[in-house]
Design an enzyme around this catalytic site. Structure first.
Site, PDB file in Angstrom:
ATOM      1  N   GLU A  30      94.342 -64.669  42.404  1.00 50.55           N
ATOM      2  CA  GLU A  30      95.231 -65.370  41.476  1.00 50.55           C
ATOM      3  C   GLU A  30      94.353 -65.899  40.358  1.00 50.55           C
ATOM      4  O   GLU A  30      93.596 -66.847  40.535  1.00 50.55           O
ATOM      5  CB  GLU A  30      95.980 -66.516  42.145  1.00 50.55           C
ATOM      6  CG  GLU A  30      96.983 -67.156  41.179  1.00 50.55           C
ATOM      7  CD  GLU A  30      97.712 -68.328  41.772  1.00 50.55           C
ATOM      8  OE1 GLU A  30      97.492 -69.463  41.275  1.00 50.55           O
ATOM      9  OE2 GLU A  30      98.479 -68.135  42.730  1.00 50.55           O
TER      10      GLU A  30
ATOM     11  N   CYS B  42      98.006 -73.840  37.811  1.00 51.03           N
ATOM     12  CA  CYS B  42      98.031 -72.393  37.573  1.00 51.03           C
ATOM     13  C   CYS B  42      99.322 -71.959  36.888  1.00 51.03           C
ATOM     14  O   CYS B  42      99.318 -71.061  36.045  1.00 51.03           O
ATOM     15  CB  CYS B  42      97.856 -71.636  38.882  1.00 51.03           C
ATOM     16  SG  CYS B  42      96.240 -71.873  39.656  1.00 51.03           S
TER      17      CYS B  42
ATOM     18  N   GLU C  95      95.270 -68.641  27.860  1.00 52.21           N
ATOM     19  CA  GLU C  95      95.527 -69.823  28.686  1.00 52.21           C
ATOM     20  C   GLU C  95      94.708 -71.008  28.157  1.00 52.21           C
ATOM     21  O   GLU C  95      93.483 -70.929  28.082  1.00 52.21           O
ATOM     22  CB  GLU C  95      95.152 -69.524  30.137  1.00 52.21           C
ATOM     23  CG  GLU C  95      95.470 -70.646  31.095  1.00 52.21           C
ATOM     24  CD  GLU C  95      95.083 -70.293  32.529  1.00 52.21           C
ATOM     25  OE1 GLU C  95      95.894 -70.553  33.430  1.00 52.21           O
ATOM     26  OE2 GLU C  95      93.969 -69.761  32.738  1.00 52.21           O
TER      27      GLU C  95
ATOM     28  N   PRO D 143      84.047 -73.810  48.007  1.00 48.88           N
ATOM     29  CA  PRO D 143      84.876 -74.620  47.120  1.00 48.88           C
ATOM     30  C   PRO D 143      84.292 -74.649  45.716  1.00 48.88           C
ATOM     31  O   PRO D 143      83.136 -74.298  45.487  1.00 48.88           O
ATOM     32  CB  PRO D 143      84.839 -76.008  47.772  1.00 48.88           C
ATOM     33  CG  PRO D 143      83.555 -76.037  48.522  1.00 48.88           C
ATOM     34  CD  PRO D 143      83.284 -74.623  48.965  1.00 48.88           C
TER      35      PRO D 143
ATOM     36  N   ASN E  11      91.523 -77.377  40.585  1.00 42.85           N
ATOM     37  CA  ASN E  11      92.710 -78.043  40.044  1.00 42.85           C
ATOM     38  C   ASN E  11      93.699 -78.484  41.127  1.00 42.85           C
ATOM     39  O   ASN E  11      94.447 -79.430  40.930  1.00 42.85           O
ATOM     40  CB  ASN E  11      93.405 -77.163  39.003  1.00 42.85           C
ATOM     41  CG  ASN E  11      93.853 -75.830  39.570  1.00 42.85           C
ATOM     42  OD1 ASN E  11      93.131 -75.178  40.316  1.00 42.85           O
ATOM     43  ND2 ASN E  11      95.051 -75.415  39.206  1.00 42.85           N
TER      44      ASN E  11
END
Length: 469
Positions: free
Chosen positions: A235, A269, A366, A163, A139
């Site tokens: 995170e 996030c 979320e 990645p 993102n």
């Protein structure tokens, strides 16, 4: 050594705006992960002995090179993740700035000394932990990677970067560019999805796993690290609330809510995931928010409009729409949006919902899409209590003219960041430490240098004189 191998079928990457196949990558298996980690281990001692100033100089040179190809990286980001070019360019330039920041901070990172007896001193000296596995998301792929990789490099660690499989060409292009300024093995790249990440995070020779991504992946990484002893920085995303207090300008508040909910398609996030609006301003706020939502468009934006790109892929769109459809079926109202559009790509409209209940999935989990779910509450205290009743702990926003309410909110909300009267923002170099399901450890700022190093205490006393017999 790794012991398992993932499915080695090619991963297909599609442009989320057109559904066109734009590339394929072969995921790294056990042997390739072993090779990458082995190269990092072999380079570790030499890189750790390189002076902080020399390490910083190389990272600073890499930052300049990233600036030089910023437009290329932004176009690649748009092709692989759908992020609008201007937004993506801002992310790439932020990445270059982050590398420069850590190049400045690295040589200044220091320990402490303690004075004991007159002839004794204790030194508390930070040193590199060794090999860092940096597992980064899609993102904001370049900026996040720059933070983790930059902090690891300037503190003397070597890095293996995986990645996201949703933007592997972008991730590899960035990492290879940075690596071209470094000694061999200091920064290597492996391609792949979850199975490759699992191999990397469970590798016995990895000393730190730094991950930005889903809660499920973060939990699996933590479990693997419990067996290897690696330090973990996580995170994991959040379910960030926004509280709209009585007495605020509802039109201004709607603009803040729209920005927090729709920027990068809600795929940030710290996006606003749920809104608690005081009944005193609810009608005006909802009307203004619905009007704001219509300004976020999928076509090239005109004056007064903002570009809303596609979601990263159709799977993510299905996830977002499942949350919305379930809420509508349970009695919620869609003021704007709420339907999957016709045509190619993974587009989803800016959506405003109201009539929510606290146990709806769109409130509890979320969503990570351009949806603004609004729950009307009778008081600030009710909104704060419901906002705090959540196992995530990433960030929160409070819009209020009452500084007593602001003070109570930032103390009561168990999150890493509380933003008062701004959906986004923060001083350069700011850091945050998530809580609960959202992760652990500082992921940004000077504090990340502390996370990437281990402090060794050295007690020094003089040797007594020799007495010849």
């Amino acid at each position: 050594m790794t012991t398992a191998a993932p499915d080695l079928a090619d991963i297909e990457i599609r442009d989320p705006a057109t559904d066109e196949v734009v590339g394929r990558v072969r995921p790294a298996g056990a042997g390739q992960v072993d090779d990458a980690v082995g190269r990092a281990v072999a380079a570790s001692s030499g890189w750790a002995r390189t002076s902080p100033g020399d390490r910083a100089g190389l990272v600073k040179d890499a930052a300049a090179a990233v600036r030089g190809v910023a437009e290329e990286l932004a176009r690649l980001n748009e092709t692989e993740t759908g992020r609008p070019y201007d937004d993506g360019l801002g992310g790439v330039l932020a990445a270059a700035g982050t590398l420069e920041q850590y190049a400045e901070l690295g040589p200044l990172h220091r320990g402490r000394s303690l004075q004991g007896d007159w002839s004794a001193t204790d030194l508390m000296v930070p040193g590199p932990r060794g090999v860092v596995a940096a597992i980064t998301p899609w993102n904001d792929p370049v900026a996040v990677a720059a933070g983790l990789i930059g902090a690891a490099l300037v503190t003397g660690n070597t890095v293996v970067h995986k990645p996201s499989e949703r933007c592997p060409h972008l991730g590899r292009r960035f990492a290879d560019l940075v690596a071209s300024f470094l000694p061999d093995g200091v920064l290597t790249v492996v391609d792949g999805a979850g199975p490759t990440g699992a191999l990397l995070s469970a590798h016995a020779a990895v000393d730190v796993v730094a991950h930005v991504g889903s809660i499920a992946a973060g939990r699996a990484i933590a479990e693997a690290a419990a067996g290897t002893g690696a330090k973990v920085l996580l995170e994991n995303g959040g379910n960030d609330p926004l509280i709209v207090d009585d007495g605020v300008d509802p039109v201004w508040a709607a603009g803040q809510a729209a920005l927090g909910s729709y920027a990068n398609g809600g795929q940030v996030c710290v996006s606003v995931e749920r809104i608690y609006c005081h009944a005193g301003v609810a009608d005006e706020f909802l009307a203004a928010l619905a009007e704001e939502a219509t300004r976020w468009v999928h076509r090239p934006s005109a004056e007064g409009e903002k570009a809303l790109g596609p979601l990263v892929d159709r799977r993510q769109r299905e996830h977002v729409h499942a949350h919305v459809a379930e809420a509508l079926q349970a009695g919620a109202t869609a003021h704007v949006g709420g339907a999957v559009p016709d045509g190619p790509g993974a587009f989803y409209p800016a959506t405003v919902l109201s009539g929510l209940t606290p146990r709806m999935r769109i409130v509890r989990e979320e969503t990570f899409g351009p949806v603004a779910p609004v729950r009307v509450v009778d008081s600030f205290e009710q909104g704060l209590a419901e906002a705090a009743d959540d196992p995530h702990g990433l960030a929160a926003t409070v819009l209020t003219p009452d500084m007593a309410h602001a003070q109570e909110a930032w103390r009561a909300l168990r999150v890493g960041t509380v933003k008062i009267n701004a959906a986004f923002g923060g001083a350069p170099g700011g850091a945050a430490e998530p809580r609960g399901l959202s992760g652990s450890g500082f992921g940004y700022g000077p504090e990340l240098l502390d996370e990437m190093t281990a402090t060794k205490t050295v007690h020094i006393e003089p040797c007594p004189p020799r007495h010849d017999r």
